[in-house]
Design a protein around this motif. Structure first.
Motif, mmCIF file in Angstrom:
data_model
loop_
_atom_site.group_PDB
_atom_site.id
_atom_site.type_symbol
_atom_site.label_atom_id
_atom_site.label_comp_id
_atom_site.label_asym_id
_atom_site.label_seq_id
_atom_site.Cartn_x
_atom_site.Cartn_y
_atom_site.Cartn_z
ATOM 1 N N LEU A 53 0.286 -1.234 -8.025
ATOM 2 C CA LEU A 53 0.255 -1.338 -9.985
ATOM 3 C C LEU A 53 1.514 0.055 -10.024
ATOM 4 O O LEU A 53 1.732 -0.723 -10.631
ATOM 5 C CB LEU A 53 -1.364 -0.237 -9.651
ATOM 6 C CG LEU A 53 -2.369 -1.281 -10.058
ATOM 7 C CD1 LEU A 53 -3.728 -0.778 -10.510
ATOM 8 C CD2 LEU A 53 -2.118 -2.762 -9.894
ATOM 9 N N SER A 54 1.570 0.882 -9.077
ATOM 10 C CA SER A 54 2.795 1.756 -9.695
ATOM 11 C C SER A 54 3.896 0.720 -9.781
ATOM 12 O O SER A 54 5.156 1.312 -10.203
ATOM 13 C CB SER A 54 2.707 2.747 -9.284
ATOM 14 O OG SER A 54 3.541 2.971 -7.197
ATOM 15 N N LEU A 102 -6.897 -6.999 -6.986
ATOM 16 C CA LEU A 102 -6.030 -5.662 -7.702
ATOM 17 C C LEU A 102 -6.072 -5.447 -9.104
ATOM 18 O O LEU A 102 -5.995 -4.612 -9.600
ATOM 19 C CB LEU A 102 -4.612 -6.745 -7.750
ATOM 20 C CG LEU A 102 -3.724 -5.503 -7.061
ATOM 21 C CD1 LEU A 102 -3.462 -3.861 -7.116
ATOM 22 C CD2 LEU A 102 -2.497 -6.033 -7.152
ATOM 23 N N ASN A 109 0.772 -1.223 0.063
ATOM 24 C CA ASN A 109 -0.052 -0.206 0.014
ATOM 25 C C ASN A 109 0.792 1.369 0.075
ATOM 26 O O ASN A 109 2.353 1.039 -0.386
ATOM 27 C CB ASN A 109 -1.367 0.292 1.425
ATOM 28 C CG ASN A 109 -0.654 -0.206 2.700
ATOM 29 O OD1 ASN A 109 0.687 0.043 2.671
ATOM 30 N ND2 ASN A 109 -0.385 -0.658 3.649
ATOM 31 N N CYS A 168 -8.326 1.205 -13.756
ATOM 32 C CA CYS A 168 -6.902 1.764 -14.144
ATOM 33 C C CYS A 168 -6.871 2.070 -15.287
ATOM 34 O O CYS A 168 -5.843 3.211 -16.013
ATOM 35 C CB CYS A 168 -6.074 1.779 -13.312
ATOM 36 S SG CYS A 168 -6.549 2.436 -11.365
ATOM 37 N N LEU A 219 -8.984 -2.964 -10.598
ATOM 38 C CA LEU A 219 -8.150 -1.925 -10.395
ATOM 39 C C LEU A 219 -7.289 -1.968 -10.883
ATOM 40 O O LEU A 219 -7.166 -0.858 -11.339
ATOM 41 C CB LEU A 219 -7.494 -1.984 -8.741
ATOM 42 C CG LEU A 219 -6.726 -0.988 -8.728
ATOM 43 C CD1 LEU A 219 -8.007 0.655 -8.714
ATOM 44 C CD2 LEU A 219 -5.977 0.073 -7.219
ATOM 45 N N ALA A 220 -6.840 -2.546 -11.675
ATOM 46 C CA ALA A 220 -5.928 -2.527 -12.975
ATOM 47 C C ALA A 220 -6.934 -2.429 -14.041
ATOM 48 O O ALA A 220 -6.855 -1.364 -14.780
ATOM 49 C CB ALA A 220 -5.138 -3.805 -12.875
ATOM 50 N N ASP A 247 -3.520 -1.717 -2.743
ATOM 51 C CA ASP A 247 -3.743 -0.485 -3.430
ATOM 52 C C ASP A 247 -3.296 0.246 -4.891
ATOM 53 O O ASP A 247 -2.556 -0.594 -4.643
ATOM 54 C CB ASP A 247 -3.859 0.590 -2.181
ATOM 55 C CG ASP A 247 -2.692 1.615 -1.934
ATOM 56 O OD1 ASP A 247 -1.670 0.907 -2.181
ATOM 57 O OD2 ASP A 247 -2.777 2.150 -0.922
ATOM 58 N N SER A 248 -3.557 1.438 -4.640
ATOM 59 C CA SER A 248 -3.115 1.716 -6.566
ATOM 60 C C SER A 248 -1.347 1.824 -6.198
ATOM 61 O O SER A 248 -1.687 1.997 -7.382
ATOM 62 C CB SER A 248 -3.925 2.615 -6.433
ATOM 63 O OG SER A 248 -3.852 3.630 -5.891
ATOM 64 N N SER A 249 -0.888 2.446 -5.322
ATOM 65 C CA SER A 249 0.198 2.139 -5.452
ATOM 66 C C SER A 249 0.942 1.031 -5.144
ATOM 67 O O SER A 249 1.878 0.683 -5.556
ATOM 68 C CB SER A 249 0.744 2.596 -3.927
ATOM 69 O OG SER A 249 0.728 1.485 -2.994
#
Length: 98
Positions: free
Chosen positions: A56-57, A82, A18, A89, A85-86, A52-54
């Motif tokens: 993905l980064s 996840l 996260n 995004c 979410l990908a 969370d979205s972090s």
């Protein structure tokens, strides 16, 4: 959270990824990826307990590193949340075609 080397080029990512942990895991992962050996990299994400979205980064950073090293990288066992979410995004194709 840990990224562990299972075999040359094969890793498992476990724990929470996260905003609080993503910078550490990205840096730890980059060092481990670069020293692991193997012609390609496979990262098993099935051990992620929360993300969370972090996260993905972090994956995008590792994709850039793989391309720079002229290696392929594959993410397997991505948790459903996840993966969704990908998709939302708009980066799911990047994670699946590397």
């Amino acid at each position: 959270m840990t990224l562990a080397l299972e075999a040359p080029g094969r890793f498992t990512l476990n724990g929470v990824v996260n905003f609080a942990t993503s910078a550490v895991i990205e840096e730890q992962g980059a060092r481990l990826l670069l020293t692991s050996g193997g012609d390609d990299w496979e990262i098993d994400l099935s051990g992620i307990s929360q993300a969370d979205s972090s996260a993905l980064s972090v994956f995008l950073s590792w994709i850039r590193l793989a391309k720079k090293q002229q290696k392929s990288i594959e993410f397997v066992g991505m948790p459903h949340e996840l993966d969704a979410l990908a998709e939302v995004c708009g980066i799911q194709p990047l994670l699946n075609n590397v």
